[in-house]
Write an enzyme that holds these catalytic residues in place. Structure first.
Site, PDB file in Angstrom:
ATOM      1  CB  CYS A 144      -5.619  -0.641   3.645  1.00  0.00           C
ATOM      2  SG  CYS A 144      -5.599  -2.308   4.331  1.00  0.00           S
TER       3      CYS A 144
ATOM      4  CG  HIS B 144      -1.651  -0.844   0.658  1.00  0.00           C
ATOM      5  ND1 HIS B 144      -1.803   0.003   1.733  1.00  0.00           N
ATOM      6  CD2 HIS B 144      -1.991  -2.079   1.092  1.00  0.00           C
ATOM      7  CE1 HIS B 144      -2.214  -0.698   2.788  1.00  0.00           C
ATOM      8  NE2 HIS B 144      -2.340  -1.963   2.421  1.00  0.00           N
TER       9      HIS B 144
ATOM     10  CD  GLU C 170       0.669   2.923   0.197  1.00  0.00           C
ATOM     11  OE1 GLU C 170       0.817   2.172   1.180  1.00  0.00           O
ATOM     12  OE2 GLU C 170      -0.419   3.031  -0.405  1.00  0.00           O
TER      13      GLU C 170
END
Length: 245
Positions: free
Chosen positions: A100, A190, A192
């Protein structure tokens, strides 16, 4: 002493910062002792990149493309120093994974165009499509050609940055993952994030313009219904490929 992974974060909301940290550890298969965590909203000290096998830069509410008078005070302090770090990362081809904001700041350093002009995405799931180049890349070649991921951002790369290879795209935002050199990677989504992490971020950022606050509960429910696995494999693969044990 084994080199560590350098994790640079920029979330002033402590709950969001801690969740991102724990998610990166879990998805990457890392222990806290293997990571140097720096929360740049507090301070970005001088860094010796020789001490690290790689660098991870996460997301947050800062936007690279904001004019100076609309940037957060802490962003005005850390961003010039971070750009110098990334110039050196690119020069060395040091293993890097940005997500991001971590993509936006890399694109800025490369001379790319990052803005809110097009391609913003509300918080939630989207379908990522790998490019033919990704089928030959060691970090992405074993992923399914199409997979689901979570995103949420106001700004985006308007084109592939100079010198970068496009590895993944989506209908909503064409530049979803790039590689620079052999070892520098960044994603708009993202890698994660799972449904529980998304729910926390929706609650924390519900009034910051990423989505209509009245849609928060619906977005949370949609996130919990998703099974997100391929993005975490990118993060795990990055660590396994470069970690200095």
């Amino acid at each position: 002493m084994a080199k560590r992974c350098l994790l640079l974060q920029l979330r002033p909301e402590q709950a969001a910062s801690d969740q991102e940290y724990e998610a990166i550890l879990e998805a990457g298969g890392l222990r806290a002792a293997q990571v140097t965590r720096i929360e740049m909203n507090h301070e970005l000290p001088d860094l010796d990149l020789d001490e690290f096998w790689g660098v991870i830069v996460g997301g947050g509410p800062s936007n690279v493309s904001n004019p100076e008078d609309k940037k957060y005070p802490y962003q005005l302090l850390f961003e010039p120093k971070l750009k110098k770090v990334l110039v050196e990362v690119v020069r060395r081809d040091l293993p890097y994974l940005g997500a991001c904001y971590g993509l936006s700041i890399l694109a800025e350093v490369l001379g790319g165009r990052v803005s809110e002009e097009r391609f913003a995405e509300s918080a939630g799931p989207l379908t990522i499509e790998l490019t033919p180049q990704a089928r030959e890349d060691p970090l992405t070649r074993d992923l399914p050609p199409s997979f689901r991921a979570f995103a949420g951002h106001k700004e985006a790369c308007q084109e592939v940055p100079p010198g970068a290879v496009l590895l993944a795209s989506s209908r909503e935002c064409p530049v979803q993952m790039i590689r620079v050199g052999e070892n520098v990677y960044a994603t708009q989504f993202h890698p994660e994030l799972d449904g529980h992490g998304l729910a926390l971020r929706i609650e924390i950022y519900r009034d910051q313009g990423y989505f209509d606050p009245s849609e928060a509960e619906q977005l949370t429910a949609i996130g919990h219904r998703e099974v997100i696995v391929a993005p975490q494999r990118i993060l795990r693969g990055f660590v396994q490929r470069y970690r200095a044990d």
